[in-house]
Design an enzyme around this catalytic site. Structure first.
Site, mmCIF file in Angstrom:
data_model
loop_
_atom_site.group_PDB
_atom_site.id
_atom_site.type_symbol
_atom_site.label_atom_id
_atom_site.label_comp_id
_atom_site.label_asym_id
_atom_site.label_seq_id
_atom_site.Cartn_x
_atom_site.Cartn_y
_atom_site.Cartn_z
ATOM 1 N N ASP A 13 0.831 -1.197 0.000
ATOM 2 C CA ASP A 13 0.000 0.000 0.000
ATOM 3 C C ASP A 13 0.865 1.247 0.000
ATOM 4 O O ASP A 13 1.357 1.697 1.036
ATOM 5 C CB ASP A 13 -0.931 -0.016 1.217
ATOM 6 C CG ASP A 13 -1.918 -1.173 1.162
ATOM 7 O OD1 ASP A 13 -2.368 -1.506 0.046
ATOM 8 O OD2 ASP A 13 -2.239 -1.744 2.218
ATOM 9 N N LYS A 35 -0.551 -7.820 -2.966
ATOM 10 C CA LYS A 35 -1.813 -7.104 -3.149
ATOM 11 C C LYS A 35 -1.532 -5.672 -3.571
ATOM 12 O O LYS A 35 -0.729 -4.969 -2.957
ATOM 13 C CB LYS A 35 -2.633 -7.075 -1.856
ATOM 14 C CG LYS A 35 -3.976 -6.303 -2.007
ATOM 15 C CD LYS A 35 -4.721 -6.184 -0.701
ATOM 16 C CE LYS A 35 -4.277 -5.007 0.140
ATOM 17 N NZ LYS A 35 -4.879 -3.717 -0.292
ATOM 18 N N ASP A 61 -7.033 -5.593 -5.647
ATOM 19 C CA ASP A 61 -8.086 -5.300 -4.677
ATOM 20 C C ASP A 61 -8.660 -3.910 -4.930
ATOM 21 O O ASP A 61 -8.314 -2.946 -4.251
ATOM 22 C CB ASP A 61 -7.506 -5.404 -3.260
ATOM 23 C CG ASP A 61 -8.563 -5.275 -2.182
ATOM 24 O OD1 ASP A 61 -9.738 -5.554 -2.469
ATOM 25 O OD2 ASP A 61 -8.205 -4.900 -1.058
ATOM 26 N N LYS A 63 -12.186 -3.468 -5.270
ATOM 27 C CA LYS A 63 -13.509 -3.430 -4.632
ATOM 28 C C LYS A 63 -14.541 -2.698 -5.496
ATOM 29 O O LYS A 63 -15.185 -1.733 -5.052
ATOM 30 C CB LYS A 63 -13.410 -2.779 -3.248
ATOM 31 C CG LYS A 63 -12.504 -3.513 -2.268
ATOM 32 C CD LYS A 63 -12.527 -2.839 -0.899
ATOM 33 C CE LYS A 63 -11.656 -3.538 0.111
ATOM 34 N NZ LYS A 63 -10.203 -3.373 -0.152
ATOM 35 N N LEU A 64 -14.749 -3.191 -6.711
ATOM 36 C CA LEU A 64 -15.679 -2.521 -7.618
ATOM 37 C C LEU A 64 -17.109 -2.606 -7.091
ATOM 38 O O LEU A 64 -17.543 -3.623 -6.554
ATOM 39 C CB LEU A 64 -15.593 -3.154 -9.006
ATOM 40 C CG LEU A 64 -14.209 -3.128 -9.681
ATOM 41 C CD1 LEU A 64 -14.298 -3.684 -11.085
ATOM 42 C CD2 LEU A 64 -13.635 -1.724 -9.700
ATOM 43 N N HIS A 65 -17.858 -1.517 -7.272
ATOM 44 C CA HIS A 65 -19.228 -1.431 -6.775
ATOM 45 C C HIS A 65 -19.965 -0.394 -7.603
ATOM 46 O O HIS A 65 -19.749 0.808 -7.448
ATOM 47 C CB HIS A 65 -19.216 -1.048 -5.291
ATOM 48 C CG HIS A 65 -20.573 -1.088 -4.651
ATOM 49 N ND1 HIS A 65 -20.780 -0.735 -3.335
ATOM 50 C CD2 HIS A 65 -21.792 -1.434 -5.126
ATOM 51 C CE1 HIS A 65 -22.066 -0.868 -3.033
ATOM 52 N NE2 HIS A 65 -22.704 -1.282 -4.107
ATOM 53 N N ASP A 66 -20.829 -0.881 -8.496
ATOM 54 C CA ASP A 66 -21.575 0.020 -9.376
ATOM 55 C C ASP A 66 -22.719 -0.796 -9.974
ATOM 56 O O ASP A 66 -22.958 -1.937 -9.552
ATOM 57 C CB ASP A 66 -20.646 0.579 -10.464
ATOM 58 C CG ASP A 66 -21.049 1.975 -10.925
ATOM 59 O OD1 ASP A 66 -22.256 2.173 -11.233
ATOM 60 O OD2 ASP A 66 -20.192 2.877 -10.983
ATOM 61 N N ILE A 67 -23.408 -0.255 -10.956
ATOM 62 C CA ILE A 67 -24.462 -1.025 -11.598
ATOM 63 C C ILE A 67 -23.818 -2.221 -12.314
ATOM 64 O O ILE A 67 -22.638 -2.191 -12.679
ATOM 65 C CB ILE A 67 -25.285 -0.160 -12.570
ATOM 66 C CG1 ILE A 67 -24.412 0.365 -13.713
ATOM 67 C CG2 ILE A 67 -25.964 0.984 -11.817
ATOM 68 C CD1 ILE A 67 -25.209 1.071 -14.800
ATOM 69 N N ASN A 69 -23.724 -3.646 -15.290
ATOM 70 C CA ASN A 69 -23.040 -3.503 -16.569
ATOM 71 C C ASN A 69 -21.715 -2.768 -16.421
ATOM 72 O O ASN A 69 -20.713 -3.127 -17.053
ATOM 73 C CB ASN A 69 -23.930 -2.765 -17.571
ATOM 74 C CG ASN A 69 -23.308 -2.722 -18.956
ATOM 75 O OD1 ASN A 69 -23.097 -3.756 -19.584
ATOM 76 N ND2 ASN A 69 -23.008 -1.525 -19.434
ATOM 77 N N THR A 124 -13.216 -4.630 7.399
ATOM 78 C CA THR A 124 -12.718 -4.929 8.744
ATOM 79 C C THR A 124 -12.617 -3.703 9.628
ATOM 80 O O THR A 124 -12.391 -3.819 10.831
ATOM 81 C CB THR A 124 -11.339 -5.627 8.675
ATOM 82 O OG1 THR A 124 -10.438 -4.812 7.921
ATOM 83 C CG2 THR A 124 -11.458 -6.997 8.040
ATOM 84 N N ARG A 185 -2.628 -9.254 12.092
ATOM 85 C CA ARG A 185 -1.532 -8.578 12.778
ATOM 86 C C ARG A 185 -0.763 -9.590 13.617
ATOM 87 O O ARG A 185 -1.344 -10.227 14.504
ATOM 88 C CB ARG A 185 -2.067 -7.474 13.702
ATOM 89 C CG ARG A 185 -2.740 -6.316 12.964
ATOM 90 C CD ARG A 185 -1.714 -5.497 12.208
ATOM 91 N NE ARG A 185 -2.287 -4.308 11.615
ATOM 92 C CZ ARG A 185 -2.808 -4.240 10.398
ATOM 93 N NH1 ARG A 185 -2.838 -5.329 9.647
ATOM 94 N NH2 ARG A 185 -3.270 -3.115 9.928
ATOM 95 N N GLY A 214 -0.076 -6.189 5.693
ATOM 96 C CA GLY A 214 0.536 -5.015 5.084
ATOM 97 C C GLY A 214 1.629 -4.420 5.929
ATOM 98 O O GLY A 214 2.793 -4.814 5.853
ATOM 99 N N ARG A 215 1.271 -3.470 6.780
ATOM 100 C CA ARG A 215 2.253 -2.691 7.523
ATOM 101 C C ARG A 215 3.204 -3.514 8.394
ATOM 102 O O ARG A 215 4.385 -3.165 8.488
ATOM 103 C CB ARG A 215 1.524 -1.610 8.328
ATOM 104 C CG ARG A 215 1.052 -0.471 7.434
ATOM 105 C CD ARG A 215 0.059 0.452 8.116
ATOM 106 N NE ARG A 215 -1.287 -0.108 8.079
ATOM 107 C CZ ARG A 215 -2.393 0.608 8.227
ATOM 108 N NH1 ARG A 215 -2.313 1.909 8.450
ATOM 109 N NH2 ARG A 215 -3.571 0.042 8.158
#
Length: 239
Positions: A13, A35, A61, A63-67, A69, A124, A185, A214-215
């Protein structure tokens, strides 16, 4: 003792290509995948994502979020990158999920090479109080199981969930769905902005297929050694 091996994803990240490339090089052979998410992709672009992931499995990653199509078209545009894992939001609903699965099957005729489609259930960082504030009157566990059932029925290959929901999801869905767990963690690490966390060995014992760290890796003085310590902890669970 189960012989199931939980695999490790390192979350890179950062908005810096040079930094991400340095981490990826250091971690090659020490992690099972990397990732790349919104921060890196927006800052560096899809060509950089493809270049950086050329030698390692990629968890893309976004995280697609739409209609339906729009999400299906977006996933089709991402297929030249050939990620191993891709994310959409379960809250997009069953039609969005089924259309997403269909476009990936069209784009990847050989099923072994098709990216696994993962539905994000409850982030999370979300507590029960946070859910109530957005109009969801359920505990995180209840909402995760509800969304998880719907997403798998609609065609998702697996779910992104908290380690604390692993047992309930396995009871509700069986061993088939692939479960990917962020918010991991190692003992003694800062929790940062994660609310529902576990250690690597706890997540492995609960049945995670993949854990995302990650961190605790990327901010370590020696990222390769930090990743190796986590791998050793994971392998000890199945020893």
């Amino acid at each position: 003792m189960s012989l199931h091996r939980t695999r490790l994803i390192a979350a890179l990240d950062t908005p810096s290509y040079d930094q991400a490339s340095h981490w990826a090089s250091e971690l090659e052979g020490r992690v099972d995948a990397i990732k790349l998410g919104l921060e890196f992709t927006y800052a560096c672009g899809l060509d950089a994502v493809k270049k950086l992931s050329a030698r390692q499995e990629l968890f893309l990653d976004l995280k697609l979020h739409d209609i339906p199509n729009t999400v299906a078209s977006g996933l089709k545009a991402l297929t030249p990158i050939h990620p191993a894992l891709m994310t959409i939001h379960a809250l997009g609903g069953p039609e969005m999920i089924s259309r997403s699965r269909a476009v990936l099957e069209e784009s990847f005729r050989e099923q072994a090479k098709r990216p696994r489609l993962l539905a994000v259930t409850v982030l999370t960082s979300m507590s029960e109080k946070c859910l109530a504030e957005v109009g969801i009157n359920a505990t995180p566990l209840e909402e995760v199981v509800r969304l998880g059932r719907m997403a798998i029925r609609a065609g998702a290959d697996g779910l992104v969930c908290s380690a604390h929901e692993l047992v309930a999801l396995r009871e509700a869905l069986g061993d088939g769905p692939e479960l990917i767990v962020p918010g991991i963690r190692p003992a003694g690490s800062s929790t940062d902005d994660q609310k529902r966390i576990m250690t690597p060995s706890q997540a492995a014992q609960a049945g995670a297929d993949w854990i995302v760290v990650g961190r605790p890796i990327t901010r370590a003085e020696n990222p390769a050694a930090a990743a190796q310590a986590i791998q050793d902890e994971l392998r000890a669970v199945t020893a």
